[in-house]
Design a protein around this motif. Structure first.
Motif, PDB file in Angstrom:
ATOM      1  N   ARG A  12      66.090 -28.338  42.704  1.00 54.78           N
ATOM      2  CA  ARG A  12      65.882 -29.702  42.609  1.00 54.78           C
ATOM      3  C   ARG A  12      65.692 -30.109  44.087  1.00 54.78           C
ATOM      4  N   ARG A  13      66.480 -29.675  44.984  1.00 56.22           N
ATOM      5  CA  ARG A  13      66.374 -30.211  46.318  1.00 56.22           C
ATOM      6  C   ARG A  13      65.008 -29.766  46.965  1.00 56.22           C
ATOM      7  N   GLY A  14      64.459 -28.867  46.569  1.00 55.32           N
ATOM      8  CA  GLY A  14      63.008 -28.592  47.094  1.00 55.32           C
ATOM      9  C   GLY A  14      62.169 -29.474  46.685  1.00 55.32           C
ATOM     10  N   ILE A  15      62.142 -29.838  45.509  1.00 58.78           N
ATOM     11  CA  ILE A  15      61.224 -30.761  44.972  1.00 58.78           C
ATOM     12  C   ILE A  15      61.571 -32.215  45.467  1.00 58.78           C
ATOM     13  N   ALA A  16      62.859 -32.796  45.528  1.00 60.10           N
ATOM     14  CA  ALA A  16      63.164 -33.904  46.200  1.00 60.10           C
ATOM     15  C   ALA A  16      62.652 -34.176  47.668  1.00 60.10           C
ATOM     16  N   SER A  17      62.786 -32.957  48.493  1.00 59.05           N
ATOM     17  CA  SER A  17      62.296 -32.973  49.583  1.00 59.05           C
ATOM     18  C   SER A  17      60.722 -32.806  49.960  1.00 59.05           C
ATOM     19  N   ALA A  18      60.017 -32.460  48.995  1.00 57.92           N
ATOM     20  CA  ALA A  18      58.730 -32.788  48.893  1.00 57.92           C
ATOM     21  C   ALA A  18      58.055 -34.099  48.597  1.00 57.92           C
ATOM     22  N   ALA A  19      58.883 -34.565  47.622  1.00 57.93           N
ATOM     23  CA  ALA A  19      58.400 -35.717  47.325  1.00 57.93           C
ATOM     24  C   ALA A  19      58.489 -36.958  47.946  1.00 57.93           C
ATOM     25  N   ILE A  20      57.470 -38.036  47.452  1.00 57.24           N
ATOM     26  CA  ILE A  20      57.296 -39.090  48.430  1.00 57.24           C
ATOM     27  C   ILE A  20      57.886 -40.185  47.538  1.00 57.24           C
ATOM     28  N   PRO A  21      59.180 -40.987  47.983  1.00 59.63           N
ATOM     29  CA  PRO A  21      59.692 -42.127  46.913  1.00 59.63           C
ATOM     30  C   PRO A  21      58.644 -42.953  46.724  1.00 59.63           C
ATOM     31  N   VAL A  22      57.893 -43.392  47.261  1.00 57.60           N
ATOM     32  CA  VAL A  22      57.056 -44.529  47.110  1.00 57.60           C
ATOM     33  C   VAL A  22      55.980 -44.263  47.949  1.00 57.60           C
ATOM     34  N   PRO A  23      54.928 -43.988  47.190  1.00 57.07           N
ATOM     35  CA  PRO A  23      53.528 -43.626  47.988  1.00 57.07           C
ATOM     36  C   PRO A  23      53.057 -45.233  48.783  1.00 57.07           C
TER      37      PRO A  23
END
Length: 103
Positions: A12-23
């Motif tokens: 989950r941490r890996g996905i969260a770190s790679a995600a963009i909260p709001v493009p």
């Protein structure tokens, strides 16, 4: 815990770190909708970080004018946080399948 998203396995941490909260495009983009038939299409609002009651309040207050004009609106609650597709994928899939099966 490990999770699988679209064939990608990670934490989950890996996905969260790679995600963009709001493009950026979402925050700056302009959408112009003209076809009034859009209000006839059933809408399901998935409420992951807010309750259906809060969503109703926002709609009634005029904060979400598009949703106020929808003829058939269902609000579904899922206690998942911002990414239900990561944190509660089975429950999200069930809710969407149920919505799709409503005639």
């Amino acid at each position: 815990p490990l999770i699988q998203v679209s064939g990608l396995v990670g934490s989950r941490r890996g996905i969260a770190s790679a995600a963009i909260p709001v493009p950026e495009g979402v925050t700056k983009g302009v959408v112009r909708l003209a076809d009034q038939r859009r209000f006839d299409i059933p809408v399901v609002l998935v409420c992951p970080e807010f309750s259906p009651a809060q969503a109703r309040e926002w709609i009634a207050a005029g904060d979400v004018p598009e949703l106020a004009r929808v003829k058939h609106l269902d609000l579904v609650d899922i206690q998942s946080g911002h990414w239900p597709m990561v944190t509660r994928p089975g429950e999200l899939a069930r809710l969407l399948a149920e919505a799709a099966n409503v005639s």
